[in-house]
Motif scaffolding. Structure first.
Motif, PDB file in Angstrom:
ATOM      1  N   LYS A 140       0.829  -1.213   0.000  1.00 55.72           N
ATOM      2  CA  LYS A 140       0.000   0.000   0.000  1.00 55.72           C
ATOM      3  C   LYS A 140       0.861   1.260   0.000  1.00 55.72           C
ATOM      4  N   LYS A 141       1.930   1.245   0.791  1.00 56.57           N
ATOM      5  CA  LYS A 141       2.788   2.424   0.948  1.00 56.57           C
ATOM      6  C   LYS A 141       3.908   2.476  -0.083  1.00 56.57           C
ATOM      7  N   GLY A 142       4.064   1.381  -0.859  1.00 53.65           N
ATOM      8  CA  GLY A 142       5.159   1.339  -1.817  1.00 53.65           C
ATOM      9  C   GLY A 142       6.508   1.258  -1.129  1.00 53.65           C
ATOM     10  N   TYR A 143       6.517   0.654   0.045  1.00 50.96           N
ATOM     11  CA  TYR A 143       7.740   0.597   0.850  1.00 50.96           C
ATOM     12  C   TYR A 143       8.644  -0.550   0.402  1.00 50.96           C
ATOM     13  N   VAL A 144       9.905  -0.247   0.182  1.00 48.10           N
ATOM     14  CA  VAL A 144      10.886  -1.273  -0.171  1.00 48.10           C
ATOM     15  C   VAL A 144      11.632  -1.659   1.104  1.00 48.10           C
ATOM     16  N   GLN A 145      11.357  -2.832   1.590  1.00 48.52           N
ATOM     17  CA  GLN A 145      11.918  -3.267   2.864  1.00 48.52           C
ATOM     18  C   GLN A 145      13.379  -3.717   2.723  1.00 48.52           C
ATOM     19  N   THR A 146      14.077  -3.671   3.837  1.00 47.39           N
ATOM     20  CA  THR A 146      15.442  -4.188   3.856  1.00 47.39           C
ATOM     21  C   THR A 146      15.397  -5.718   3.845  1.00 47.39           C
ATOM     22  N   MET A 147      16.537  -6.336   3.564  1.00 47.15           N
ATOM     23  CA  MET A 147      16.585  -7.797   3.569  1.00 47.15           C
ATOM     24  C   MET A 147      16.240  -8.349   4.945  1.00 47.15           C
ATOM     25  N   GLU A 148      16.699  -7.688   6.000  1.00 44.52           N
ATOM     26  CA  GLU A 148      16.419  -8.152   7.356  1.00 44.52           C
ATOM     27  C   GLU A 148      14.924  -8.075   7.663  1.00 44.52           C
ATOM     28  N   GLU A 149      14.282  -6.993   7.248  1.00 47.76           N
ATOM     29  CA  GLU A 149      12.838  -6.844   7.461  1.00 47.76           C
ATOM     30  C   GLU A 149      12.056  -7.895   6.678  1.00 47.76           C
ATOM     31  N   TYR A 150      12.489  -8.090   5.438  1.00 44.53           N
ATOM     32  CA  TYR A 150      11.793  -9.062   4.593  1.00 44.53           C
ATOM     33  C   TYR A 150      11.897 -10.473   5.169  1.00 44.53           C
TER      34      TYR A 150
END
Length: 280
Positions: A227-237
């Motif tokens: 929804k926010k178009g957020y590109v997460q870090t590898m750790e978050e993913y």
């Protein structure tokens, strides 16, 4: 060095088998070597490998006829039990009649049941296979709903309803989601009733409920990212994907029907995200 040391026996064995000339082997042994190179025993499904070896052993001149007959009887009896279990799953799926309400969902009951027999094929784990198959079918429905069909607002409503885990929450859901939510809660109640009927440990169902809530919570995180178009870090993913890959939930489901194995300590160990579980 440790990694190289651990893999060396495998590569040594593989190279040794590949170096064997077919003309130096009997047809029966050549067939076993070919199969071992194509499908190593430790990477195969036990019951499938057993069925293959019965056909190989049958051609062995030194075979023990009584042992061979016993193996065939054992295989056929267990297969009959698996067929009965799949009939139960098929009737259960047909009775729920979810497809007209959610045509976008993949029909995976055969695949899911086959997976459960790969996890544990033994007769005494019949309940485990039923619980695991139904849990897998439900996670497939949830996955397709979150990934491919539901809108942001609809998925928010569904996430909140699962967090409540109360049939009264069904009123806040869109029409097509109501059968999904009803099926999820009723399937969970079925597990509880089946365990009570078999006098199994009944508190284990609460851990499965929490596993479903964790899964939906992490699906919701992915929805927020989109929804926010957020590109997460590898750790978050990875932290989120270790739940959405469903390994923790399905392992919990597998434990549910295993009687004395399903202790509070076992489920608490699963909730601690042990490395062997995460590696799956």
């Amino acid at each position: 060095m440790e990694k190289i040391y651990l893999t060396r026996p495998f590569w040594f064995t593989k190279a040794g088998l590949e170096s064997l000339k077919p003309q130096y082997l009997s047809p029966n042994l050549a067939e076993q070597v070919t199969h071992a190179l194509y499908q190593p025993l430790q990477r195969g499904i036990p019951r499938v490998e057993a069925r293959h070896y019965i056909s190989v052993y049958e051609k062995d001149a030194s075979r023990n006829e009584k042992l061979l007959r016993l193996a065939k009887i054992d295989f056929n009896l267990v297969q009959m039990l698996h067929k009965e279990e799949f009939c139960h799953i098929s009737r259960w799926w047909k009775d729920w009649d979810l497809r007209p309400h959610i045509p976008y969902v993949r029909d995976r009951i055969v695949e899911c049941f086959f997976y459960s027999t790969a996890v544990c094929f033994e007769p005494q784990y019949s309940l485990t296979r039923l619980v695991l198959t139904k849990a897998m079918i439900m996670t497939s429905i949830l996955d397709d709903t979150y990934d491919a069909y539901g809108t942001y607002e609809e998925l928010k409503c569904f996430t909140n309803a699962v967090k409540r885990w109360d049939m009264n929450a069904i009123d806040q859901l869109p029409k097509y989601m109501k059968p999904i939510y009803m099926a999820l809660l009723n399937v969970h109640d079925e597990f509880y009733q089946e365990m009570m009927a078999k006098k199994e440990i009944n508190y284990s169902s609460q851990y499965l409920e929490e596993a479903y809530k964790d899964l939906v919570r992490c699906y919701d995180v992915e929805t927020e990212w989109l929804k926010k178009g957020y590109v997460q870090t590898m750790e978050e993913y990875l932290a989120n994907a270790l739940v959405t890959i469903t390994s923790p939930l399905l392992t919990t489901a597998a434990f549910v029907g295993m009687g004395e194995i399903a202790t509070p300590e076992a489920f608490q160990w699963l909730q601690s995200q042990p490395r062997i579980l995460m590696a799956c």
